[in-house]
Design a protein around this motif. Structure first.
Motif, PDB file in Angstrom:
ATOM      1  N   MET A 177      16.370 -41.250  67.829  1.00 43.32           N
ATOM      2  CA  MET A 177      15.354 -40.653  66.963  1.00 43.32           C
ATOM      3  C   MET A 177      15.292 -39.147  67.168  1.00 43.32           C
ATOM      4  O   MET A 177      15.153 -38.374  66.212  1.00 43.32           O
ATOM      5  N   GLY A 178      15.402 -38.708  68.418  1.00 43.06           N
ATOM      6  CA  GLY A 178      15.398 -37.274  68.698  1.00 43.06           C
ATOM      7  C   GLY A 178      16.595 -36.570  68.093  1.00 43.06           C
ATOM      8  O   GLY A 178      16.480 -35.455  67.548  1.00 43.06           O
ATOM      9  N   ILE A 179      17.763 -37.215  68.155  1.00 43.27           N
ATOM     10  CA  ILE A 179      18.967 -36.642  67.556  1.00 43.27           C
ATOM     11  C   ILE A 179      18.818 -36.535  66.042  1.00 43.27           C
ATOM     12  O   ILE A 179      19.152 -35.509  65.438  1.00 43.27           O
ATOM     13  N   LEU A 184      18.203 -33.104  61.472  1.00 45.34           N
ATOM     14  CA  LEU A 184      17.573 -32.860  60.176  1.00 45.34           C
ATOM     15  C   LEU A 184      17.020 -31.441  60.114  1.00 45.34           C
ATOM     16  O   LEU A 184      17.240 -30.717  59.127  1.00 45.34           O
ATOM     17  N   TYR A 185      16.323 -31.027  61.174  1.00 45.73           N
ATOM     18  CA  TYR A 185      15.767 -29.680  61.199  1.00 45.73           C
ATOM     19  C   TYR A 185      16.882 -28.639  61.212  1.00 45.73           C
ATOM     20  O   TYR A 185      16.844 -27.657  60.447  1.00 45.73           O
ATOM     21  N   TYR A 186      17.896 -28.835  62.060  1.00 43.17           N
ATOM     22  CA  TYR A 186      18.971 -27.847  62.180  1.00 43.17           C
ATOM     23  C   TYR A 186      19.773 -27.754  60.891  1.00 43.17           C
ATOM     24  O   TYR A 186      20.176 -26.661  60.480  1.00 43.17           O
ATOM     25  N   PHE A 187      19.992 -28.888  60.239  1.00 41.20           N
ATOM     26  CA  PHE A 187      20.741 -28.871  58.984  1.00 41.20           C
ATOM     27  C   PHE A 187      19.984 -28.096  57.911  1.00 41.20           C
ATOM     28  O   PHE A 187      20.562 -27.261  57.193  1.00 41.20           O
ATOM     29  N   LEU A 188      18.688 -28.364  57.786  1.00 38.11           N
ATOM     30  CA  LEU A 188      17.901 -27.753  56.723  1.00 38.11           C
ATOM     31  C   LEU A 188      17.648 -26.269  56.944  1.00 38.11           C
ATOM     32  O   LEU A 188      17.502 -25.509  55.983  1.00 38.11           O
ATOM     33  N   THR A 189      17.577 -25.842  58.213  1.00 37.86           N
ATOM     34  CA  THR A 189      17.225 -24.449  58.498  1.00 37.86           C
ATOM     35  C   THR A 189      18.416 -23.567  58.864  1.00 37.86           C
ATOM     36  O   THR A 189      18.312 -22.339  58.777  1.00 37.86           O
ATOM     37  N   VAL A 190      19.534 -24.170  59.263  1.00 36.62           N
ATOM     38  CA  VAL A 190      20.693 -23.370  59.696  1.00 36.62           C
ATOM     39  C   VAL A 190      21.948 -23.720  58.898  1.00 36.62           C
ATOM     40  O   VAL A 190      22.531 -22.868  58.235  1.00 36.62           O
ATOM     41  N   LEU A 191      22.373 -24.973  58.958  1.00 30.77           N
ATOM     42  CA  LEU A 191      23.650 -25.338  58.344  1.00 30.77           C
ATOM     43  C   LEU A 191      23.623 -25.222  56.825  1.00 30.77           C
ATOM     44  O   LEU A 191      24.557 -24.681  56.218  1.00 30.77           O
ATOM     45  N   HIS A 192      22.562 -25.720  56.209  1.00 32.40           N
ATOM     46  CA  HIS A 192      22.481 -25.647  54.744  1.00 32.40           C
ATOM     47  C   HIS A 192      22.436 -24.198  54.253  1.00 32.40           C
ATOM     48  O   HIS A 192      23.179 -23.850  53.314  1.00 32.40           O
ATOM     49  N   PRO A 193      21.612 -23.327  54.848  1.00 33.09           N
ATOM     50  CA  PRO A 193      21.659 -21.915  54.418  1.00 33.09           C
ATOM     51  C   PRO A 193      23.008 -21.264  54.673  1.00 33.09           C
ATOM     52  O   PRO A 193      23.453 -20.436  53.871  1.00 33.09           O
ATOM     53  N   LEU A 194      23.696 -21.606  55.774  1.00 32.46           N
ATOM     54  CA  LEU A 194      25.013 -21.035  56.038  1.00 32.46           C
ATOM     55  C   LEU A 194      26.025 -21.452  54.980  1.00 32.46           C
ATOM     56  O   LEU A 194      26.971 -20.715  54.687  1.00 32.46           O
ATOM     57  N   ALA A 195      25.830 -22.643  54.420  1.00 33.85           N
ATOM     58  CA  ALA A 195      26.751 -23.140  53.392  1.00 33.85           C
ATOM     59  C   ALA A 195      26.420 -22.582  52.011  1.00 33.85           C
ATOM     60  O   ALA A 195      27.048 -22.969  51.025  1.00 33.85           O
TER      61      ALA A 195
END
Length: 257
Positions: A177-179, A184-195
């Motif tokens: 659950m922690g992963i 989810l947070y890292y994707f939405l705030t870092v990975l998605h904007p980088l893409a």
């Protein structure tokens, strides 16, 4: 300088959100051990939340990390180590954003807890593991040791800890659950904007106002130079791990990798 002076100096140097969460978790266990309350009264029991409107359980369940034990100490130290390095690294001068990350993670975990196989009475362990996951993405190349036996890059730390749980027969749901919440947070705030996408998880103004009113630190998104490798997933943001934690106290002296 004696041990107590060193400890209080270190405690004062902790950033506000990490300090508050770690302190509440510690005091929650102390109160439980002293018999001041029954842990059933703060557990996440969905039926009681909705049928008897015991909404406090949605919050209090995050503060219990277990009774005093080796595992409790490890979880508390994980808050101190990874929370501090996040709050004074990627979230430096962004106290409201760090608090919002914790709130977003807690909300995500509450949603996941409705899945029968992931349901648990206390989500604090999962929230701590979310911190570990996000830290491993922000500092992927940092070297860490697990129990002084295995050295590996921080990027693999969550999975190594998950493997240890399998070996020792510990429940996997809290870590998973922690992963999920952390990714989810890292994707939405870092990975998605980088893409090329936009950050859709903005810190609400209410959180900024709360931080400002409580004088917890920096309520606004002050500009902090960040070394992002644009377009490259999971590279982290190149923050130094050997920086002082503030007020003259070095975290590496307290707990080195």
């Amino acid at each position: 300088m004696n041990f107590y002076q060193l400890f209080f100096r270190f405690y004062k140097s902790l950033p506000p959100i990490t300090k508050a969460y770690g302190t509440i978790c510690f005091l929650t266990t102390v109160a439980s051990q002293l018999g001041l309350y029954r842990i059933e009264t703060i557990a996440l029991i969905h039926e009681l939340v909705f049928s008897e409107f015991q909404v406090w359980r949605l919050l209090t369940n995050f503060f219990f990390l277990g009774n005093f034990s080796v595992n409790f100490a490890i979880r508390l130290l994980m808050i101190i180590r990874y929370g501090v390095q996040l709050e004074q690294g990627p979230f430096q001068r962004r106290t409201a954003d760090f608090l919002w990350m914790m709130i977003f993670g807690a909300l995500s975990l509450l949603v996941l807890s409705f899945i029968p196989i992931l349901r648990g009475a206390f989500l604090g362990i999962s929230l701590v593991f979310m911190l570990v996951y996000i830290w491993s993405r922000e500092f992927p190349n940092a070297q860490v040791n697990i129990y002084g036996l295995v050295a590996l890059k921080a990027f693999y730390l969550p999975w190594a800890m998950l493997a240890l749980d399998v070996i020792f027969g510990s429940p996997l749901a809290p870590d998973l659950m922690g992963i999920i919440a952390g990714h989810l947070y890292y994707f939405l705030t870092v990975l998605h904007p980088l893409a090329g996408g936009r950050n859709i998880i903005f810190t609400p103004k209410l959180v900024h106002k709360l931080v400002a009113r409580a004088r917890l630190g920096y309520p606004t998104n002050a500009h902090v130079p960040q070394d992002r490798a644009t377009g490259v997933a999971f590279t982290g943001r190149s923050y130094r791990l050997n920086a002082s934690t503030g007020r003259g106290f070095n975290l590496r002296r307290f707990w080195s990798s």
